[in-house]
Scaffold this active site. Structure first.
Site, PDB file in Angstrom:
ATOM      1  N   CYS A 114       0.769  -1.367  -0.077  1.00 57.50           N
ATOM      2  CA  CYS A 114      -0.122   0.059   0.071  1.00 57.50           C
ATOM      3  C   CYS A 114       0.819   1.353   0.098  1.00 57.50           C
ATOM      4  O   CYS A 114       0.238   2.320  -0.296  1.00 57.50           O
ATOM      5  CB  CYS A 114      -0.839  -0.078   1.174  1.00 57.50           C
ATOM      6  N   HIS A 260      -3.616   7.041   2.222  1.00 60.05           N
ATOM      7  CA  HIS A 260      -3.925   5.908   1.789  1.00 60.05           C
ATOM      8  C   HIS A 260      -5.472   5.383   2.218  1.00 60.05           C
ATOM      9  O   HIS A 260      -5.812   5.730   3.169  1.00 60.05           O
ATOM     10  CB  HIS A 260      -2.828   4.841   2.342  1.00 60.05           C
ATOM     11  N   ASN A 290     -10.371  -0.263  -0.647  1.00 58.18           N
ATOM     12  CA  ASN A 290      -9.027  -0.219  -0.495  1.00 58.18           C
ATOM     13  C   ASN A 290      -8.176  -0.887  -1.751  1.00 58.18           C
ATOM     14  O   ASN A 290      -8.239  -1.945  -2.050  1.00 58.18           O
ATOM     15  CB  ASN A 290      -8.511  -1.134   0.500  1.00 58.18           C
TER      16      ASN A 290
HETATM   17  O1  UT7 Z   1      -4.133  -1.646   3.371  1.00 55.35           O
HETATM   18  C1  UT7 Z   1      -3.118  -1.920   4.005  1.00 55.35           C
HETATM   19  C2  UT7 Z   1      -3.228  -1.757   5.715  1.00 55.35           C
HETATM   20  N1  UT7 Z   1      -4.577  -2.220   6.024  1.00 55.35           N
HETATM   21  C3  UT7 Z   1      -5.210  -1.788   7.080  1.00 55.35           C
HETATM   22  O2  UT7 Z   1      -4.841  -0.453   7.541  1.00 55.35           O
HETATM   23  C4  UT7 Z   1      -6.291  -2.231   7.758  1.00 55.35           C
HETATM   24  C5  UT7 Z   1      -6.443  -2.260   9.128  1.00 55.35           C
HETATM   25  N2  UT7 Z   1      -7.442  -2.854  10.028  1.00 55.35           N
HETATM   26  C6  UT7 Z   1      -8.856  -2.780   9.602  1.00 55.35           C
HETATM   27  O3  UT7 Z   1      -9.228  -1.862   8.892  1.00 55.35           O
HETATM   28  C7  UT7 Z   1      -9.573  -3.349  10.695  1.00 55.35           C
HETATM   29  O4  UT7 Z   1      -8.879  -3.981  11.567  1.00 55.35           O
HETATM   30  C8  UT7 Z   1     -10.753  -4.096   9.887  1.00 55.35           C
HETATM   31  C9  UT7 Z   1     -11.705  -3.532   8.955  1.00 55.35           C
HETATM   32  C10 UT7 Z   1     -10.016  -5.126   8.892  1.00 55.35           C
HETATM   33  C11 UT7 Z   1     -11.475  -5.182  10.980  1.00 55.35           C
HETATM   34  O5  UT7 Z   1     -12.241  -4.240  11.848  1.00 55.35           O
HETATM   35  P1  UT7 Z   1     -11.879  -4.477  13.305  1.00 55.35           P
HETATM   36  O6  UT7 Z   1     -12.951  -3.634  13.991  1.00 55.35           O
HETATM   37  O7  UT7 Z   1     -10.409  -4.721  13.865  1.00 55.35           O
HETATM   38  O8  UT7 Z   1     -12.604  -6.008  13.768  1.00 55.35           O
HETATM   39  P2  UT7 Z   1     -11.826  -7.592  14.184  1.00 55.35           P
HETATM   40  O9  UT7 Z   1     -11.030  -8.053  13.225  1.00 55.35           O
HETATM   41  O10 UT7 Z   1     -11.245  -6.967  15.599  1.00 55.35           O
HETATM   42  O11 UT7 Z   1     -13.339  -8.251  14.536  1.00 55.35           O
HETATM   43  C12 UT7 Z   1     -14.200  -7.817  15.342  1.00 55.35           C
HETATM   44  C13 UT7 Z   1     -15.282  -8.818  15.160  1.00 55.35           C
HETATM   45  C14 UT7 Z   1     -14.887 -10.272  14.988  1.00 55.35           C
HETATM   46  O12 UT7 Z   1     -15.841 -10.984  15.933  1.00 55.35           O
HETATM   47  P3  UT7 Z   1     -15.954 -11.410  17.314  1.00 55.35           P
HETATM   48  O13 UT7 Z   1     -14.662 -12.353  17.376  1.00 55.35           O
HETATM   49  O14 UT7 Z   1     -15.769 -10.185  18.149  1.00 55.35           O
HETATM   50  O15 UT7 Z   1     -17.145 -12.061  17.673  1.00 55.35           O
HETATM   51  C15 UT7 Z   1     -14.838 -10.698  13.975  1.00 55.35           C
HETATM   52  O16 UT7 Z   1     -15.105 -11.980  13.619  1.00 55.35           O
HETATM   53  O17 UT7 Z   1     -16.049  -8.707  13.942  1.00 55.35           O
HETATM   54  C16 UT7 Z   1     -15.905  -9.804  13.111  1.00 55.35           C
HETATM   55  N3  UT7 Z   1     -15.971  -9.502  11.830  1.00 55.35           N
HETATM   56  C17 UT7 Z   1     -16.931  -9.244  10.969  1.00 55.35           C
HETATM   57  N4  UT7 Z   1     -18.269  -9.293  11.043  1.00 55.35           N
HETATM   58  C18 UT7 Z   1     -19.283  -9.067  10.103  1.00 55.35           C
HETATM   59  C19 UT7 Z   1     -14.688  -9.487  11.093  1.00 55.35           C
HETATM   60  N5  UT7 Z   1     -14.868  -9.066   9.667  1.00 55.35           N
HETATM   61  C20 UT7 Z   1     -16.253  -9.177   9.803  1.00 55.35           C
HETATM   62  C21 UT7 Z   1     -17.138  -8.963   8.745  1.00 55.35           C
HETATM   63  N6  UT7 Z   1     -18.608  -8.777   8.774  1.00 55.35           N
HETATM   64  N7  UT7 Z   1     -16.797  -8.640   7.410  1.00 55.35           N
END
Ligand code: UT7
Length: 334
Positions: A114, A260, A290
């Site tokens: 990225c 980004h 993204n």
């Molecule tokens: O481009 C390169 C750099 N990339 C980035 O900068 C991305 C950085 N990270 C992020 O943008 C975020 O971490 C994400 C958008 C990828 C994920 O969001 P989050 O708030 O960090 O969610 P998480 O991974 O901590 O997951 C929280 C909950 C989990 O469920 P439990 O364990 O709390 O029950 C996940 O299983 O959300 C769940 N989850 C989803 N639920 C519905 C993860 N993805 C999804 C989804 N839909 N698509």
């Protein structure tokens, strides 16, 4: 005469096919609300079957050449940043080269994910300032969609990615003339490489891909989302300020901030932290998701077409991504 690089043309291309958050709910256990609230994304563009990265890159490059009123034969060198090579080797730039009939112009793929556009910008600038080439084409191009797990197992990564390409043409100008690239700073921290990666196929695996690799889902991207998020919101402001300081500029001097497009929440967090007014920031992640190395050149091309880049304006560009890599650039438009 001391030289500086100036952007003389910008172009972009995204596939026609729109994939909404509602579309994603057909394939995985997710909701429109979750995606919008956590990422700000409403829809992204994914290629149709048969479309290739070099098809998108070609359109972006032709648009950049048109804006610059120049031809392919005016380009001295092509740098293409991507993490989603058209083929494992030789990558994407050579297929772009073929598609635009670039004769014997040198080209390379550059892999800094990225942050790839900013790494490529720094190298292009060095080539121009050293007098090696009068014009360098810098392209960011990604087709993520063919490599994503659209089942629930891949939902955290899959919902954020879109396909697209952006291109800028840099030209040597007199360093005292005014507009142009002022400073670019880039960094990396390889110890976190496995926090955001696709393990296979790769030369560390033997064979590089087989049924067991696929069964273990190593061919899909893995991301430790929270870890990446935390690093992005720390490193991006840090390198932005470092770059401005190296250019003897202050935050208040900047007219337009382009970040980004990984997650709208990351950009809102940075804006809040640095107290940057909303109207000085352009985002398109809501529409495009993204697009990794293509995100910043697409934003630049959109800004140029929307008239947000008047001559004399100071523009700051900042990115963070897999590697980990991060960087920032500042330029005076014109
Ligand atoms: O481009 C390169 C750099 N990339 C980035 O900068 C991305 C950085 N990270 C992020 O943008 C975020 O971490 C994400 C958008 C990828 C994920 O969001 P989050 O708030 O960090 O969610 P998480 O991974 O901590 O997951 C929280 C909950 C989990 O469920 P439990 O364990 O709390 O029950 C996940 O299983 O959300 C769940 N989850 C989803 N639920 C519905 C993860 N993805 C999804 C989804 N839909 N698509």
């Amino acid at each position: 005469m001391a030289l500086r690089s100036r952007i003389v043309g910008t172009g972009m291309s995204v596939p026609e096919r729109v994939v909404t958050n509602l579309d994603l709910t057909q394939w995985m256990d997710t909701t429109e609300e979750w995606i919008e609230q956590r990422t700000g994304i409403l829809e992204r563009r994914w290629i149709e079957e048969g479309q290739k990265p070099s098809d998108l890159a070609r359109q972006a490059v032709l648009a950049a050449l048109e804006e610059a009123e120049l031809d392919v034969s005016d380009i001295g060198c092509i740098l293409l940043a991507t993490l989603s090579g058209e083929h494992e080797f030789p990558g994407t730039s050579f297929f772009l080269h073929e598609a635009i009939d670039a004769g014997e112009i040198p080209c390379i793929d550059l892999r800094a994910q990225c942050s790839g556009f900013l790494y490529a910008l720094q190298i292009a600038d060095a080539l121009i300032v050293a007098g090696r080439h009068e014009r360098v084409l810098v392209v960011g191009c990604e087709v993520h969609s063919t490599g994503l797990d659209v089942s629930t197992a891949g939902r955290d990564v899959t919902v954020i990615f879109g396909d697209g390409s952006g291109a800028v043409l840099l030209e040597a100008v007199d360093a005292d003339a005014g507009p142009g690239l002022i400073e670019v700073r880039v960094h990396a921290e390889g110890k976190h490489a496995r926090r955001l990666w696709t393990e296979g196929p790769g030369a560390a695996l033997s064979p590089r891909i087989d049924a067991a690799t696929i069964e273990a889902r190593k061919h899909f991207p893995y991301m430790d989302g929270r870890f990446v998020f935390k690093h992005a919101v720390t490193r991006m402001p840090e390198v932005l300020l470092e770059t401005l300081s190296a250019a003897s500029l202050k935050l208040e001097d900047i007219d337009l901030f382009l970040f980004h497009q990984a997650n709208l929440r990351i950009n809102e967090f940075i804006a809040h932290k640095l107290e940057i007014p909303k109207e000085k920031i352009l985002n398109n992640i809501q529409r495009l998701g993204n697009c990794s190395a293509a995100a910043l050149p697409i934003l630049l091309a959109e800004a140029s077409r929307e008239g947000a880049l008047e001559p004399g304006k100071l523009v700051s560009l900042t990115a963070f991504g897999s590697g980990f890599t991060w960087g920032s650039a500042v330029l005076r438009w014109g």
